[in-house]
Design a protein around this motif. Structure first.
Motif, short mmCIF file in Angstrom:
data_model
loop_
_atom_site.label_atom_id
_atom_site.label_comp_id
_atom_site.label_asym_id
_atom_site.label_seq_id
_atom_site.Cartn_x
_atom_site.Cartn_y
_atom_site.Cartn_z
N VAL A 1 0.85 -1.19 0.00
CA VAL A 1 0.00 0.00 0.00
C VAL A 1 0.89 1.24 0.00
CG1 VAL A 1 -1.90 -1.16 1.19
CG2 VAL A 1 -0.15 0.04 2.52
N GLY A 2 0.30 2.37 -0.35
CA GLY A 2 1.05 3.62 -0.33
C GLY A 2 1.26 4.24 -1.69
N LEU A 3 1.01 3.49 -2.76
CA LEU A 3 1.13 4.05 -4.11
C LEU A 3 0.06 5.12 -4.31
CD1 LEU A 3 1.64 0.79 -6.20
CD2 LEU A 3 3.39 2.49 -5.68
N GLU A 4 0.46 6.26 -4.79
CA GLU A 4 -0.49 7.34 -5.04
C GLU A 4 -0.12 8.07 -6.33
OE1 GLU A 4 -0.88 10.02 -1.80
OE2 GLU A 4 -1.48 8.51 -0.35
N ASN A 5 -1.14 8.37 -7.10
CA ASN A 5 -0.99 9.23 -8.29
C ASN A 5 0.06 8.69 -9.27
OD1 ASN A 5 -2.87 11.10 -7.19
ND2 ASN A 5 -1.22 11.96 -5.92
N ILE A 6 0.04 7.38 -9.47
CA ILE A 6 0.91 6.82 -10.51
C ILE A 6 0.04 6.56 -11.74
CG2 ILE A 6 2.56 5.81 -8.91
CD1 ILE A 6 1.27 3.08 -9.48
N GLN A 7 0.59 6.85 -12.89
CA GLN A 7 -0.15 6.73 -14.14
C GLN A 7 0.44 5.59 -14.97
OE1 GLN A 7 -2.79 8.67 -14.91
NE2 GLN A 7 -2.57 9.76 -12.95
N PRO A 8 -0.39 4.70 -15.46
CA PRO A 8 0.13 3.70 -16.39
C PRO A 8 0.78 4.39 -17.59
CG PRO A 8 -2.12 3.17 -15.73
CD PRO A 8 -1.85 4.56 -15.24
N PRO A 9 2.03 4.09 -17.89
CA PRO A 9 2.72 4.80 -18.97
C PRO A 9 2.29 4.31 -20.33
CG PRO A 9 4.12 3.08 -18.13
CD PRO A 9 2.87 3.05 -17.27
N THR A 10 2.70 5.02 -21.34
CA THR A 10 2.54 4.53 -22.71
C THR A 10 3.48 3.36 -22.89
OG1 THR A 10 2.00 6.75 -23.51
CG2 THR A 10 2.71 5.11 -25.14
N ARG A 11 2.92 2.19 -23.08
CA ARG A 11 3.75 0.99 -23.24
C ARG A 11 3.93 0.72 -24.73
NH1 ARG A 11 1.13 -3.33 -21.64
NH2 ARG A 11 -0.88 -2.32 -21.24
N LEU A 12 4.95 1.34 -25.30
CA LEU A 12 5.27 1.16 -26.70
C LEU A 12 6.74 0.79 -26.82
CD1 LEU A 12 4.69 1.22 -29.72
CD2 LEU A 12 5.06 3.71 -29.68
N PHE A 13 6.99 -0.44 -27.20
CA PHE A 13 8.35 -0.94 -27.35
C PHE A 13 8.54 -1.40 -28.79
CE2 PHE A 13 7.13 -2.39 -22.93
CZ PHE A 13 7.64 -1.26 -22.30
N LEU A 14 9.63 -0.99 -29.39
CA LEU A 14 9.96 -1.38 -30.76
C LEU A 14 11.21 -2.25 -30.74
CD1 LEU A 14 9.49 2.09 -32.49
CD2 LEU A 14 7.78 0.29 -32.17
#
Length: 810
Positions: free
Chosen positions: A222-235
Motif C-alpha cells: 500500500v502507499g502508491l499514489e498518483n501513478i499513471q500507467p505509462p505509454t507501453r510502446l516498445f519497438l
C-alpha cells in the motif's frame, strides 16, 4: 522418540499460527530522488524506507524462521517512472552459490524473487528474479498455466557481494507491469529467497503449500499514489543475414523487420511481428516415427513462446501449425512428376492482443497470416515445370475470454478458426471451459465441452468432445475421478493437435505426499491410477490399465523415482491397422522404470534411468528395455558441459507395415534407437555467452522375413504367405545429425547480437543391419548443410525517447 514428537508438535503449531495470521503489509513511500541502481545502499531514500523482513521457510519445511546470519531485509520506494527495490541478503559469501548462466536460466544459484500482482487477485503474477551473478529472469504466472519464462521484460538490476552476504537493487519501470489507473491501489506483493546449497526457500508472507495456489499467500503493498500507467510502446527492429551451403550450392538471405509491443490500454497489450524472421529457431528433435500419429515438436520461435498463457486454455492451440507443411495434395497429369513439395509455409505476420481487466476478465486475440505456397511439377516429356497451389493464403486466429473469480477459479470461452482462400479446407473449434475450486481450496471440479467444425470440399464435418474431473486438491491425501469423450468427427488439428478421437474414457487416481521432511527425505510422493477405456462409436471396450508412481528427494538433495504400469488383459488397438473399424489385439503389457538424479550442486552430477516392458501373451516373446545416462560437469561457475546417451531396444515387436489390396500387413521386427547428445555453455558474464547443442539420433528397424496378415478377429496370421520380398523393403536405417554453436551478446537493455553456426546431416536407407559406426560413416557421405547467420535486435522504449525530447525542450 519424545524429542521427535515435541519437534513435530512445535512444527504443527508453527504452521497453524502461520495459516491463521493476517497478510503482511508493506507501506511504500514516494521519493523525489530515486536511488542509483549500483548495488550500494548509500542512497538517502533507503534510510527511511519501511522494511520487509522476518521471512518464513516453506520448502522443504513450512513455518521455519530464518537462521541467524541468513536474514533477508527488503525495502521499496517509487516515483513517477518506476518502483525501486533494495534487498540485503545476509549470508556467508563463501557459501553463496552463483553459477553464471544466460537469462531465465536458474542453474545452480541462489536467487531473490519479487512477485507483483497489481490486481491483487492471487492469479496473475509478474515475477522478477535476480541471481548473485547479476543475471535476470522474469515470468508471468497463473495457477492454470504455471510460470511462463518465455515472457521477457526490460528492467534494471545490480548485485554486489559483500562481507556478510549480497545486495540486490532493482528498478522496475511501470511499463513492465499491467495495472489500472487507481488513486490508492493495493497490490499483491511477495518476496522469495532461495539458498541453492540446501534448496531452502523462504518468503516474506508465509506460504502453506499443502493447500491452494501460491498466489493466495501474497502479502500486500500500500502507499502508491498518483501513478499513471505509462505509454507501453516498445519497438524491436531487427536485421539478419544468413548464408547456407549444401551439396555444392550456396544461397544467402537478408532480412529486416520489426517486432512491436504496444499497450493499447492500461491492462491490454498488442504484440506484433512484422516480416517475421525465424532463421535462428532451434532444431527439432526428429525421431523415426512408425506409429499412426504425428510427432509433436516443441515451439522454437520466440514470438510463439512468449505470453501465450491465455491462448493455451483448453489445449486447442498448437503453434507449430502456423507455418507448418502445406495441407493440399498435388494432382499429377499424365507424364508429370512431382519435383518439389515444400515442407513449410512462410508466415507473413502475426499479432497477439492479451490482458485482463481489474474485475478478472482475461481477453486474448491471436491472428497470423501465411502466404500462398506452391509445389513444383515437371512434365517428363517437355521438361516444362508448373506450380500448383498446395496451401492458399490462410488466416489463423484465436479468441479467448477467461473470467476469474474467488482467487482460485475461472470459466472460459475459446474459439479457434482457420480460414483458407479458395476451395481448401476451413476449420473452427469452440470450447466452453470451467475450473472451479471451493473457497476452502479443498475440492476442485474442472472440465468443458468442445465443438469442432470442418468445411471440406465434399461437405462439412462436425465433432464433439467433453471432459469432467472432480477431486480433492489439498492435504497429504488427494484423489480425483474423471471422464473424457470425443466422437469420431472431433478434429482440432488445423490449429491444435489431437493424436486421436473416438474415445470414451474413465479414470481415477489417488496420491499421498509429504510437506514436512522426514529423517531422510525432503519430499516424497506416491500415486496410483486406474483407467478404463472404450470407443465412442462403436461403443466397445478397448482396454484398461493401472499403475503406481513413486518419487522423492533425500536430505542430500538426490532425487529418485520408480513407476510401473500394467495394461490388463486384452487391449484392442483400433489405430495401428490404419483402417477404420479394424483392430489389433495385444495382451497384458507390463512396463516399469526407475531413475535417479544426483545433487546438481556438486561439480559432477548424474541422471540415469532404466526400464523394461514385456507382453505376457501366449505365443509372444516381446520385450523392450531402455536405459539412459546423463553425466554433467560444472567445471566452474562459468562453464557447464552435459552429455546424454540413451538406448531403446524393442525385440519381437509387431506393427503395421503396409496394405496389399484389402490385406493389412503386419511384421515382427527388432527396433533399436540410440541417441547421443551434448550441450555446453560458457557464460562470460550476464551479457556474453557461448552455447553448444549437438544431437545424433540413430534408429534401425529390421523385419523378420515372414510377414503377417491382420485377421478380422484382431489376431495375426502367416497363412497367406507374405514375405518382405513381396513388398518394398520395409527395413529402415535412419540417422540424423544436428549441431548448433552460437554466441550471444546483450549490448544494451533488451538488445542482442546473436551469431549462429549450424550444420545438419540426414540419411535414410534400408540397410538396417549396419552397425552404429558404419551408419555414421554413411551419414557423412551425404551432403552436409552448413548455415551461418547473424541477427541484430535493438530495443527502443518510446518513453525513453519522449524523455530525451522533453529534456531538450526544457
Amino acid at each position: 522418540m519424545t524429542i521427535r514428537f515435541i519437534s513435530f508438535l512445535m512444527s504443527i503449531l508453527c504452521i497453524s499460527s502461520m495459516l491463521g495470521q493476517e497478510k503482511k503489509t508493506l507501506q511504500i513511500q514516494r521519493t523525489d530522488n530515486p536511488p542509483k541502481i549500483d548495488g550500494v545502499l548509500d542512497d538517502a531514500v533507503w534510510a527511511s524506507a519501511m522494511e520487509a523482513k522476518d521471512f518464513t521457510q516453506f520448502r522443504p519445511t513450512m513455518g521455519v524462521k530464518e537462521k541467524p546470519g541468513q536474514e533477508t531485509v527488503v525495502k521499496m520506494t517509487y516515483d513517477d517512472n518506476a518502483i525501486y527495490i533494495a534487498a540485503y541478503l545476509y549470508d556467508n559469501p563463501a557459501e553463496i552459490m552463483k553459477q553464471m548462466t544466460s537469462r531465465d536460466n536458474f542453474g545452480q544459484s541462489d536467487f531473490f524473487l519479487v512477485v507483483f500482482n497489481p490486481n491483487n487477485d492471487a492469479q496473475n503474477d509478474t515475477e522478477l528474479v535476480v541471481f548473485p551473478t547479476g543475471t535476470q529472469a522474469d515470468a508471468i504466472a497463473s495457477p492454470s498455466n504455471g510460470e511462463d519464462f518465455g515472457w521477457n521484460a526490460v528492467w534494471d538490476s545490480a548485485v554486489k557481494i559483500v562481507d556478510d552476504g549480497w545486495i540486490v537493487e532493482m528498478k522496475v519501470p511501470y511499463a513492465v507491469l499491467r495495472f489500472a489507473n487507481q488513486e490508492k491501489p493495493t497490490w499483491g506483493l511477495q518476496f522469495h529467497r532461495q539458498f541453492r546449497r540446501t534448496r531452502e526457500q523462504y518468503t516474506w508472507n508465509p506460504v502453506d503449500i499443502s493447500q491452494g495456489n501460491i498466489g493466495l499467500y501474497h502479502g500486500e503493498m500500500v502507499g502508491l499514489e498518483n501513478i499513471q500507467p505509462p505509454t507501453r510502446l516498445f519497438l524491436y527492429p531487427f536485421a539478419s543475414a544468413l548464408i547456407n551451403s549444401s551439396d555444392g550450392k550456396t544461397t544467402d538471405d537478408y532480412s529486416i523487420g520489426l517486432d512491436v509491443k504496444y499497450g493499447i490500454s492500461e491492462n491490454f497489450t498488442l504484440d506484433a511481428t512484422l516480416i517475421p524472421d525465424f532463421s535462428q529457431a532451434g532444431f527439432d528433435n526428429v525421431v523415426l516415427n512408425l506409429g499412426p500419429f504425428e510427432q509433436q515438436f516443441s515451439e522454437q520461435r520466440q514470438f510463439f513462446k512468449e505470453g501465450v498463457d491465455l491462448f493455451n486454455k483448453g489445449n486447442l492451440f498448437y503453434s507449430r501449425r502456423v507455418g507448418s507443411a502445406p495441407t493440399g495434395d498435388v494432382n499429377l497429369q499424365e507424364n508429370e512428376e512431382l519435383v518439389d513439395y515444400p515442407d513449410k509455409v512462410k508466415t507473413l505476420n502475426a499479432i497477439k492482443v492479451s490482458g485482463r481487466t481489474k474485475k478478472g476478465l482475461g481477453i486474448g486475440f491471436f491472428n497470423a497470416i501465411t502466404e500462398k505456397t506452391y509445389a513444383t511439377v515437371r512434365d517428363t516429356l517437355t521438361g516444362n515445370t508448373r506450380g500448383e497451389v498446395v496451401e492458399p493464403l490462410a488466416n489463423y486466429n484465436i479468441l479467448v475470454l477467461d473470467q476469474q473469480f474467488n482467487q482460485n477459479s475461472s470459466v472460459s470461452l475459446v474459439n479457434t478458426n482457420v480460414t483458407r482462400d479458395g476451395h481448401f479446407r476451413d476449420a473452427n473449434v469452440t470450447a466452453a471451459l470451467f475450473d472451479i475450486t471451493t473457497k476452502s481450496n479443498k475440492y476442485n471440479v474442472s472440465g468443458g465441452a468442445k465443438m469442432s467444425s470442418l468445411n471440406l470440399p465434399d461437405g462439412s464435418r462436425n465433432g464433439f468432445s467433453s471432459e469432467l474431473f472432480l477431486g480433492k486438491v489439498n492435504g497429504n491425501y488427494r484423489y480425483s475421478v474423471g471422464h473424457s469423450l470425443a466422437d469420431t468427427k472431433y478434429n482440432i488439428n488445423d490449429l491444435g493437435i489431437l493424436f486421436r478421437n473416438n474415445y470414451n474414457n474413465f479414470s481415477a487416481d489417488a496420491s499421498y505426499r509429504i510437506f514436512e521432511p522426514t529423517e531422510k527425505l525432503n519430499n516424497f510422493y506416491v500415486g496410483t491410477w486406474f483407467n478404463y477405456n472404450r470407443l465412442f462409436d462403436p461403443s466397445v471396450y478397448t482396454g484398461k490399465n493401472t499403475g503406481i508412481n513413486i518419487n522423492g528427494t533425500t536430505k542430500k538433495l538426490h532425487s529418485f523415482g520408480l513407476n510401473a504400469n500394467w495394461q490388463i488383459g486384452k487391449i484392442y488397438d483400433y489405430f495401428e491397422p490404419r483402417t477404420p473399424g479394424r483392430y489389433f489385439i495385444v495382451e497384458d503389457i507390463v512396463n516399469t522404470n526407475a531413475w535417479i538424479s544426483t545433487n546438481y550442486n556438486k561439480t559432477f552430477a548424474l541422471d540415469a534411468n532404466v526400464g523394461y516392458a514385456g507382453i505376457y501373451e501366449p505365443g509372444r516373446d516381446f520385450y523392450n528395455y531402455w536405459f539412459g545416462i546423463e553425466p554433467r560437469v560444472r567445471f566452474s561457475d562459468k562453464f557447464l558441459m552435459q552429455y546424454s546417451f540413451y538406448m531403446d531396444d524393442y525385440r519381437k515387436d509387431r506393427g503395421f507395415v503396409t496394405k496389399v489390396d484389402d490385406d493389412i500387413i503386419f511384421g515382427q521386427r527388432r527396433r533399436l534407437e540410440v541417441v547421443n547428445s551434448l550441450s555446453g555453455n560458457y557464460t562470460f558474464n550476464p551479457f556474453h555467452s557461448l552455447n553448444l547443442t549437438f544431437r545424433n539420433y540413430w534408429s534401425t528397424v529390421t523385419y523378420e522375413r515372414d510377414l503377417y496378415v491382420l485377421q478380422e478377429n484382431g489376431r495375426l496370421s502367416q497363412e497367406d504367405g507374405y514375405t518382405v520380398d513381396d513388398i518394398n523393403d520395409p527395413n529402415v536405417n535412419f540417422n540424423t545429425w544436428n549441431l548448433d554453436f552460437s554466441y550471444s551478446w546483450q549490448f544494451a537493455p533488451g538488445s542482442f547480437l546473436t551469431a549462429l553456426y549450424r550444420n545438419q546431416l540426414f540419411n535414410r536407407d534400408v540397410f538396417s543391419k549396419r552397425k552404429y559406426f558404419n551408419s555414421v560413416k554413411t551419414l557423412f557421405e551425404q551432403p552436409i548443410e552448413h548455415t551461418l547467420s547473424i541477427r541484430l535486435v535493438y530495443f527502443i522504449d518510446y518513453n525513453n525517447i519522449k524523455n530525451v525530447f522533453q529534456k531538450k525542450n526544457s
